[in-house]
Each structure stands twice: as structure tokens, then as C-alpha cells.
Enzyme design. Structure first.
Site, short mmCIF file in Angstrom:
data_model
loop_
_atom_site.label_atom_id
_atom_site.label_comp_id
_atom_site.label_asym_id
_atom_site.label_seq_id
_atom_site.Cartn_x
_atom_site.Cartn_y
_atom_site.Cartn_z
N CYS A 112 0.81 -1.21 0.00
CA CYS A 112 0.00 0.00 0.00
C CYS A 112 0.85 1.27 0.00
CB CYS A 112 -0.87 -0.02 1.26
SG CYS A 112 -2.58 0.17 0.88
N CYS A 193 -3.43 1.62 -3.26
CA CYS A 193 -4.20 2.02 -2.09
C CYS A 193 -3.44 3.12 -1.35
CB CYS A 193 -4.48 0.83 -1.18
SG CYS A 193 -3.08 -0.25 -0.92
#
Ligand SMILES: *[C@@H]1O[C@H](CO)[C@@H](O)[C@H](O)[C@H]1NC(C)=O
Ligand SMILES: *[C@@H]1O[C@H](CO)[C@@H](O)[C@H](O)[C@H]1NC(C)=O
Length: 278
Positions: A112, A193
């Protein structure tokens, strides 16, 4: 002498002659077809020589040296899946599905917040990612394997066509090279993300190009709630040619707004300033 002309021997000679002529004619037709209607017919450069070997070597280097911590990957299976995605197939009929089994062996997902997208700043973005320990698409296994290579096959042949491959504009868009980067970029963008970055070229009039891979494939596949930071970086020693308030960035912002992706933009940074901040 008389022996040679028994009917039996005559027949033998005739049969032999027949096969000889047939062989030569067949060979000549084959070479003609190969040369003029076959392997040379596309407008793009042919497959990279030693493609399989390079894939195997890069895969070994990546999994053993570059990212030894990455889950152990089976390089032989990856090479085989890569080959079977396009070998023996019509080089203009590539589909995303052709690459499913390859991509499932090594999805281009990264932790992420570590993604770096780029458009027309390849070298700079790679330098930036390296310094900050972030990842561009070419830092994922499949991106690393395929970077700078070319490949296409030919129906009825188990070899790569090293003479020519379809050109994106002149032959077909659905060629195996373009579709590979499209599906890999799409998966890369979908997996983003938190906060991710894109390095854009502030020395161009339109730092954002909606026809680039970033514009066509990556930006439109970011998930809602992701935040994208755009960095407009210009060549050191020159004034910038585009800014965050320019029309190209407004276009990018509207694509992201439509997907509920948050957006921040930084501009007026020279290459040196940008790398120093990193
Ligand atoms: C911007 O694009 C130009 C032309 O393609 C290129 O020469 C230059 O290196 C790029 N600048 C950066 C910062 O990547
Ligand atoms: C861009 O940055 C330079 C200093 O790096 C500054 O002098 C200039 O005013 C800035 N230009 C804009 C439009 O912000």
C-alpha cells in the site's frame, strides 16, 4: 549398363526424380511465402533475440538478487506461461485473457502507498522510486521481465517471429505487446491504495496526456478513496511548460473526480529539486 534400364530401375529413378523436383519446388514456394507474405509482413521490429533466455535470466536475477524477500516464484513456470500466452497465435488477436495465467503467477501488486506512476518521465520516475524505495510498474516482477523487450508469435509455429511484429498504429492495437502493458498497468493501478504518486513531465505543454498508458489505463482504474499526488517536474535549467492549473491537469482532475479519487498536485519543480526533496 543394361541393368539400369530394367523397368524396375526405371521406376525407381522416376520416383526419385519426382521427389527431388517436388522437394525443390516446395522449398522454393515455402521460402517465397515466408519471405513475402509471412514473417516479414508486419511494420514493427521483430521479437527480441534470445527472448526466452532473457526472461529466464531476468527472473532469476529479480527473485534471487533484486527482491530476494519476495515470495519465491517459479521462474520456469513464469517463462512457460509467458510463452504460451502468445506462441502459435495470431499476433493481432491478443486478448487480456491470454495473459491471465501469467499474471496470476506474478500479479503486479505492491504494498500500500508504494506505487509510482509515470508518463514521459521514465528515467526520472525510476530514479525517484529507487531513492525512496517505492515501486514503478517496471519494479514489479513482470514489468521488470518485459521492460524494453518485444515479442510476437506466428500461427502454426512454435517460434517467436524475430523478423517483424505488428506495429501499434500501422497494423493493429490488439497486438501482444500493447495488450500485455495494458493489462499489467490496469492490474497495477487497480491494486493501488492510500496515497500514490505520478511523475509528470512539466517540460511538455501537456504534462498529462489522456492517450498515454497513464491517461488511458492507469488513472481511470484507480479505486475510490485512493489519493493521487501528481508531481510536475521540468528539465533543470529551463522554465516549466505546464502547471497544476493548466488545462491538461484539469482534464486529469476531472477523470479522478469521476472516480472519487482524491487529488493533489505539485508543480514548478526542476528535476534536481524534485530528486533532492526525495
Ligand atoms: C520530458 O520530455 C522530454 C521529451 O520527451 C525529455 O527529453 C525530458 O527528459 C523529459 N523530462 C523529464 C524530467 O523526464
Ligand atoms: C517557480 O520556482 C522558482 C524558484 O524555484 C520561482 O522563482 C518562480 O517564481 C516559481 N514560479 C511560479 C510560477 O511559481
Amino acid at each position: 549398363m543394361a541393368d539400369c534400364c530394367t523397368p524396375r530401375k526405371k521406376l525407381c529413378w522416376c520416383v526419385l526424380l519426382f521427389f527431388l523436383v517436388a522437394g525443390i519446388t516446395g522449398g522454393a514456394i515455402g521460402i517465397y511465402k515466408w519471405h513475402y507474405s509471412g514473417l516479414n509482413r508486419w511494420h514493427g521490429a521483430g521479437s527480441t533475440a534470445d527472448f526466452q533466455k532473457i526472461i529466464q535470466e531476468r527472473c532469476d536475477t529479480y527473485t534471487q538478487t533484486i527482491r530476494p524477500g519476495s515470495r519465491s516464484r517459479n521462474c520456469q513456470a513464469i517463462r512457460q506461461a509467458f510463452m504460451s500466452a502468445f506462441i502459435s497465435k495470431d499476433p493481432c488477436k491478443a486478448t487480456k485473457e491470454d495473459y491471465n495465467s501469467l499474471i496470476n503467477l506474478a500479479p503486479p501488486t505492491v504494498p500500500c502507498g508504494q506505487q509510482v506512476f509515470w508518463s514521459k518521465t521514465k528515467e526520472l520516475a525510476h530514479e525517484y522510486a529507487k531513492r525512496r524505495r517505492l515501486m514503478t510498474l517496471e519494479d514489479t516482477l513482470l514489468g521488470y521481465l518485459a521492460d524494453g523487450l518485444r515479442w510476437c508469435g506466428e500461427p502454426g509455429s512454435s517460434d517467436l517471429n524475430i523478423w517483424s511484429c505488428p506495429d501499434w498504429r500501422k497494423d493493429c492495437r490488439t497486438n501482444y505487446l500493447s495488450v500485455f502493458w495494458e493489462v499489467l498497468s490496469e492490474r497495477f493501478a487497480e491494486s493501488a491504495c492510500n496515497t500514490v504518486r505520478v511523475v509528470l513531465n512539466g517540460s511538455l505543454e501537456n504534462a498529462f496526456d489522456s492517450m498515454s498508458t497513464f491517461g488511458r489505463v492507469e488513472a481511470p482504474n484507480l479505486r475510490p478513496q485512493v489519493e493521487l499526488e501528481a508531481w510536475l517536474v521540468h528539465d533543470t535549467g529551463k522554465p516549466p511548460s505546464d502547471s497544476c492549473s493548466g488545462s491538461s491537469i484539469r482534464k486529469l482532475k476531472s477523470i479522478l473526480d469521476g472516480r472519487n479519487v482524491k487529488f493533489r498536485c505539485m508543480d514548478n519543480l526542476s528535476r534536481d529539486q524534485f530528486l533532492q526533496r526525495s
